[in-house]
Scaffold this motif. Structure first.
Motif, PDB file in Angstrom:
ATOM      1  N   GLN A  36     -18.494 -19.044  -9.461  1.00 36.99           N
ATOM      2  CA  GLN A  36     -17.241 -19.659  -9.878  1.00 36.99           C
ATOM      3  C   GLN A  36     -17.524 -20.922 -10.683  1.00 36.99           C
ATOM      4  OE1 GLN A  36     -14.188 -18.223  -9.184  1.00 36.99           O
ATOM      5  NE2 GLN A  36     -15.385 -16.537  -8.277  1.00 36.99           N
ATOM      6  N   THR A  37     -16.672 -21.181 -11.667  1.00 38.36           N
ATOM      7  CA  THR A  37     -16.806 -22.386 -12.481  1.00 38.36           C
ATOM      8  C   THR A  37     -15.610 -23.303 -12.271  1.00 38.36           C
ATOM      9  OG1 THR A  37     -18.105 -21.263 -14.199  1.00 38.36           O
ATOM     10  CG2 THR A  37     -17.011 -23.316 -14.817  1.00 38.36           C
ATOM     11  N   SER A  38     -15.880 -24.546 -11.917  1.00 41.04           N
ATOM     12  CA  SER A  38     -14.872 -25.591 -11.888  1.00 41.04           C
ATOM     13  C   SER A  38     -15.440 -26.771 -12.675  1.00 41.04           C
ATOM     14  CB  SER A  38     -14.506 -25.960 -10.442  1.00 41.04           C
ATOM     15  OG  SER A  38     -15.671 -26.270  -9.689  1.00 41.04           O
TER      16      SER A  38
ATOM     17  N   ALA B  57      -4.581 -26.376 -13.519  1.00 41.70           N
ATOM     18  CA  ALA B  57      -5.523 -26.295 -12.405  1.00 41.70           C
ATOM     19  C   ALA B  57      -5.181 -27.370 -11.386  1.00 41.70           C
ATOM     20  CB  ALA B  57      -6.957 -26.480 -12.908  1.00 41.70           C
TER      21      ALA B  57
ATOM     22  N   HIS C 238     -12.389 -33.404  -9.028  1.00 36.70           N
ATOM     23  CA  HIS C 238     -12.912 -32.034  -9.026  1.00 36.70           C
ATOM     24  C   HIS C 238     -11.740 -31.113  -9.357  1.00 36.70           C
ATOM     25  CE1 HIS C 238     -15.931 -29.037  -7.106  1.00 36.70           C
ATOM     26  NE2 HIS C 238     -15.144 -28.416  -7.965  1.00 36.70           N
TER      27      HIS C 238
ATOM     28  N   THR D 198     -19.328 -29.219 -16.112  1.00 31.52           N
ATOM     29  CA  THR D 198     -18.931 -28.040 -15.354  1.00 31.52           C
ATOM     30  C   THR D 198     -19.627 -28.075 -14.000  1.00 31.52           C
ATOM     31  OG1 THR D 198     -20.718 -26.655 -16.233  1.00 31.52           O
ATOM     32  CG2 THR D 198     -18.633 -26.663 -17.448  1.00 31.52           C
TER      33      THR D 198
ATOM     34  N   THR E 120     -10.178 -27.401 -10.210  1.00 26.90           N
ATOM     35  CA  THR E 120     -10.438 -25.990  -9.930  1.00 26.90           C
ATOM     36  C   THR E 120      -9.144 -25.192 -10.027  1.00 26.90           C
ATOM     37  OG1 THR E 120     -11.329 -24.441  -8.288  1.00 26.90           O
ATOM     38  CG2 THR E 120     -10.117 -26.331  -7.444  1.00 26.90           C
ATOM     39  N   HIS E 121      -9.251 -23.964 -10.504  1.00 31.94           N
ATOM     40  CA  HIS E 121      -8.083 -23.088 -10.539  1.00 31.94           C
ATOM     41  C   HIS E 121      -7.813 -22.541  -9.146  1.00 31.94           C
ATOM     42  CE1 HIS E 121      -7.380 -23.222 -14.815  1.00 31.94           C
ATOM     43  NE2 HIS E 121      -8.658 -22.998 -15.045  1.00 31.94           N
TER      44      HIS E 121
ATOM     45  N   TRP F  16      -8.864 -21.481  -2.270  1.00 36.68           N
ATOM     46  CA  TRP F  16      -7.961 -22.631  -2.235  1.00 36.68           C
ATOM     47  C   TRP F  16      -6.787 -22.350  -1.307  1.00 36.68           C
ATOM     48  CZ3 TRP F  16      -7.867 -27.578  -4.382  1.00 36.68           C
ATOM     49  CH2 TRP F  16      -6.639 -28.248  -4.273  1.00 36.68           C
TER      50      TRP F  16
ATOM     51  N   GLU G  39     -20.736 -25.210 -11.435  1.00 36.05           N
ATOM     52  CA  GLU G  39     -20.864 -23.763 -11.297  1.00 36.05           C
ATOM     53  C   GLU G  39     -21.568 -23.440  -9.984  1.00 36.05           C
ATOM     54  OE1 GLU G  39     -22.779 -22.450 -14.919  1.00 36.05           O
ATOM     55  OE2 GLU G  39     -21.649 -23.942 -16.063  1.00 36.05           O
TER      56      GLU G  39
END
Length: 210
Positions: A96-98, A25, A118, A90, A120-121, A126, A92
């Motif tokens: 979306q979950t980061s 990520a 932070h 998490t 995130t995928h 992005w 949320e």
């Protein structure tokens, strides 16, 4: 007035990678050193009665395994906590979950280095906006924390809609986005791509592209 140039320059911004169970990520890392002891900074970022004084109202159970919810923003689960050094949760939001990790490091003369990562995928958001999409928001948070720790006063009213519509706020958000552009390019993103993403972020936050 808020001294925005000094705040922008006091913050360090970095973009990297982090291995998660679901794969590699992207990590947006922001940090600032405050003139307050680690116990005070820890209380400011974990005490549900104090968090609204510089960030947002929060509800829920701020213990490991507990769920939290920031008013009008993200919620999630507290997954790890090591007072007064770090916590991991998490993040949320909008389906979306980061993840976020906060780390505090004592420094000389009773100061404390605050660092937030932070994670995130990479997705279409992005690719379009880059690290500034979340980074500028965290810059706003660190500004609130800086003002609160230095004054002991409640800050959100000072950073409310009226201020966010001001030229000062637009200059602040533009300057932060430029900082994230530099961090994005330094991480290996081609400069043209980093520039385009930063320009889209500036437009999203200010309504215009410089």
């Amino acid at each position: 007035m808020i001294e925005v140039t000094g705040q922008i320059n006091d913050v360090r911004r970095r973009v990297g990678e982090r291995e998660m169970e679901a794969g590699t990520a992207r990590a947006v890392v922001i940090s600032q050193t405050y003139g307050a002891p680690v116990e005070d900074v820890w209380d400011a970022v974990t005490n549900p009665e104090r968090i609204p004084r510089w960030f947002l109202p929060v509800s829920g159970d701020l213990r490991v395994g507990g769920r939290y919810q920031l008013e009008g923003n993200a919620g999630g689960t507290v997954e790890r906590c090591d007072p007064p050094k770090s916590f991991f949760a998490t993040w949320e939001f909008a389906g979306q979950t980061s993840w976020i990790e906060v780390r505090l490091t004592p420094e000389a003369d009773g100061r404390t280095r605050f660092e937030l990562e932070h994670i995130t995928h990479v997705d279409d958001h992005w690719e379009q906006f880059g690290p500034g999409a979340v980074g500028v928001g965290w810059d706003m948070g660190l500004l609130g924390l800086s003002l609160h720790l230095s004054s002991g006063e409640d800050i959100p009213a000072d950073l409310g809609p009226e201020w966010q519509a001001s030229d000062e706020a637009r200059d602040f958000m533009t300057g932060c986005a430029e900082g994230w552009y530099a961090a994005d390019a330094a991480s290996g993103t081609p400069q043209a791509d980093a520039r385009a993403r930063a320009d889209r972020t500036i437009a999203a936050y200010t309504g215009s592209v410089e």
